[in-house]
Scaffold this active site. Sequence first.
Site, short mmCIF file in Angstrom:
data_model
loop_
_atom_site.label_atom_id
_atom_site.label_comp_id
_atom_site.label_asym_id
_atom_site.label_seq_id
_atom_site.Cartn_x
_atom_site.Cartn_y
_atom_site.Cartn_z
CE LYS A 1 -3.90 -1.99 2.58
NZ LYS A 1 -4.32 -2.12 3.51
CD GLU B 1 14.93 -3.65 5.54
OE1 GLU B 1 14.83 -4.78 5.34
OE2 GLU B 1 15.83 -3.21 4.49
CB CYS C 1 10.25 -10.16 9.66
SG CYS C 1 12.55 -9.30 10.40
P1 NAD Z 1 2.09 -3.52 9.96
O1 NAD Z 1 2.30 -3.48 7.94
O2 NAD Z 1 1.02 -4.01 10.11
O3 NAD Z 1 2.58 -2.26 10.56
C1 NAD Z 1 3.56 -1.37 10.57
C2 NAD Z 1 3.46 -0.59 10.90
O4 NAD Z 1 2.69 0.56 9.50
C3 NAD Z 1 3.23 0.41 12.10
O5 NAD Z 1 3.65 1.41 12.48
C4 NAD Z 1 1.36 0.56 11.57
O6 NAD Z 1 0.64 1.29 12.34
C5 NAD Z 1 1.64 0.70 10.49
N1 NAD Z 1 0.09 0.51 9.38
C6 NAD Z 1 -0.24 -0.09 9.01
N2 NAD Z 1 -1.33 -0.51 8.43
C7 NAD Z 1 -1.25 0.51 7.50
C8 NAD Z 1 -1.71 1.87 7.17
N3 NAD Z 1 -2.45 0.96 5.43
N4 NAD Z 1 -0.88 3.35 6.05
C9 NAD Z 1 0.14 3.24 6.67
N5 NAD Z 1 0.68 2.52 8.19
C10 NAD Z 1 -0.26 1.37 8.52
O7 NAD Z 1 2.92 -4.73 10.34
P2 NAD Z 1 2.61 -4.78 11.75
O8 NAD Z 1 2.36 -5.93 12.49
O9 NAD Z 1 2.83 -4.30 12.85
O10 NAD Z 1 4.75 -5.59 11.66
C11 NAD Z 1 4.84 -7.35 11.80
C12 NAD Z 1 5.18 -6.98 9.94
O11 NAD Z 1 6.00 -6.32 10.15
C13 NAD Z 1 5.26 -8.82 9.50
O12 NAD Z 1 5.07 -8.82 8.35
C14 NAD Z 1 7.04 -9.04 9.81
O13 NAD Z 1 8.19 -9.86 9.03
C15 NAD Z 1 7.58 -7.29 9.17
N6 NAD Z 1 8.73 -7.16 10.26
C16 NAD Z 1 9.48 -7.01 9.25
C17 NAD Z 1 11.48 -6.76 9.57
C18 NAD Z 1 11.83 -6.68 8.69
O14 NAD Z 1 13.47 -6.10 8.77
N7 NAD Z 1 12.51 -6.84 7.52
C19 NAD Z 1 11.66 -6.33 10.79
C20 NAD Z 1 10.61 -6.86 11.98
C21 NAD Z 1 8.71 -6.74 10.98
#
Ligand code: NAD
Length: 481
Positions: free
Chosen positions: A233, A248, A282
């Site tokens: 998105k 990430e 992750c």
């Molecule tokens: P998420 O995508 O739901 O949320 C991450 C962030 O984005 C939060 O701050 C959230 O409030 C914001 N967000 C959520 N929906 C949004 C939208 N529609 N528009 C803009 N911002 C929005 O993810 P999560 O549940 O917080 O984290 C878990 C995910 O993150 C897992 O998929 C995990 O694998 C990934 N992750 C990746 C790494 C990496 O280094 N690659 C590290 C940690 C977590």
Amino acid sequence: MIALNLINGRWVEGQSKRFSPSFNPATGEQIGKYVNSDEIDAVLAIEAAKEAFYKSNWAHQPRLRQLVLLEWASRLEQKIEPLAQLLTQENGKVIAQSRGEVLGAVSEIRYYAGLARYIPGNFFEVEPGVYTSILKEPAGVAGLIIPWNAPIVLLIRSLAPAMAAGCASIIKSAPQTTQITAAVLNCLQEVTSLPPGVVNLVSEQGHQVAATLVESNDVDVISFTGSNRTGQKIMAAAAPTMKKLSLELGGKSCCLVFNDVNLSDVASKLVTAAIIISGQQCTAARRILVHESIYEDMKIALKLAVESVKVGFGQDTGMQMGPLIDAAALERVNTEIERSLDSCDEVIVRGGRLGGDLSKGHFISPSLIAHQDDNAFFCQDEIFGPLIVLESFTDEKHAVQKANNTEYGLSASVWTNDGNRSLRIARALRNGTIWINDHNKLIAEAETGGYRKSGLGRLHGFDALIDFTEIKSIYQNVGVV
Ligand code: NAD
């Protein structure tokens, strides 16, 4: 506890003076509240960051940036224990992991403090008397969108290189972990030489602030860590502005185990790698691929290790796993695990919701299943909780083919005492990070990021600076004497 916004060097309430509750996921109790900001707060933070970037000397003073980062690291170091306790209280992870996270953050800030003074370009003669200088300049205003699972280290992993490069930042914390984000930034705000507006925090319960940062023409970079769904998105919403994106995203880590290892030792390390932050990391080990000759023995060793996992309150000594982050995550993960248990070849350990003292929190014990078809949804989808899938392979080629059968490409591990084999397999795997006889070792010095749908760009290491810098070429024909 009230977590406020940080805008232009001051802790402030949001314009609409709305607050949302912060919870302890282990007990369900409210522990404080944070500002539920809206678009206007985001715009004020963007204005403050722009002002700091264009009107202060921050972007042009690498030595100042180094000193600010070093002082921040020292202040955090003095508060390791209270910060770790707060992290466990708000996120639920076990206290040893919380202490490790704060220590890792301190180390990473110091790493980028050093790099702040070494972001060199190039200068060369292209024809007689014709010179080109290549400068690496700070990219401008950076929006950092942070998840809740490792809210300190994932904040630092974006913010420290952004600061080292000379950017001004606006942080959008995850709603579940805004208290700890504010506490970490409070230690930075105490550094008096930090110019106001260089680092701002805007919290929210929904997504309006994040959307404003992503869509703004005044934000030059978005560094996002989170799920693929949100990452996609963000990529689409950012397209009209052509800003730089660092994404990430999710992963589905495979661990490839050959028949020359010490089984019980490796089994216990793999289970530890799978249940880190209750499986909410992750890079957590998700699929364990084992050579067919040790498959049955490994099944027994993994069963013993999974059944002995201690699930409980994160601050209690000896616990290995705390709760999931919130009720919505528990509902989602539990449903996905139940579906996996219903459709796999074999259930080896059936985990589930926990009762007694733990019934008010979002606890779930780990499950272990065996399955051969790697196209099954639980071998392909990222299930963000404590589920391990055991599979077997016949030879190296088969192992690599199974491990690469995924749309993700974040991380994997290879377990063998044969040095040539470990490098051969590492070479063939399509992942941004490979560990040999280890898993989940994420360090400041080594770039991490994803192949394929696991993301764009790299954080950690020197190359994280690429996400926060622009390259300028200056041409000058000075002639010859
Ligand atoms: P998420 O995508 O739901 O949320 C991450 C962030 O984005 C939060 O701050 C959230 O409030 C914001 N967000 C959520 N929906 C949004 C939208 N529609 N528009 C803009 N911002 C929005 O993810 P999560 O549940 O917080 O984290 C878990 C995910 O993150 C897992 O998929 C995990 O694998 C990934 N992750 C990746 C790494 C990496 O280094 N690659 C590290 C940690 C977590």
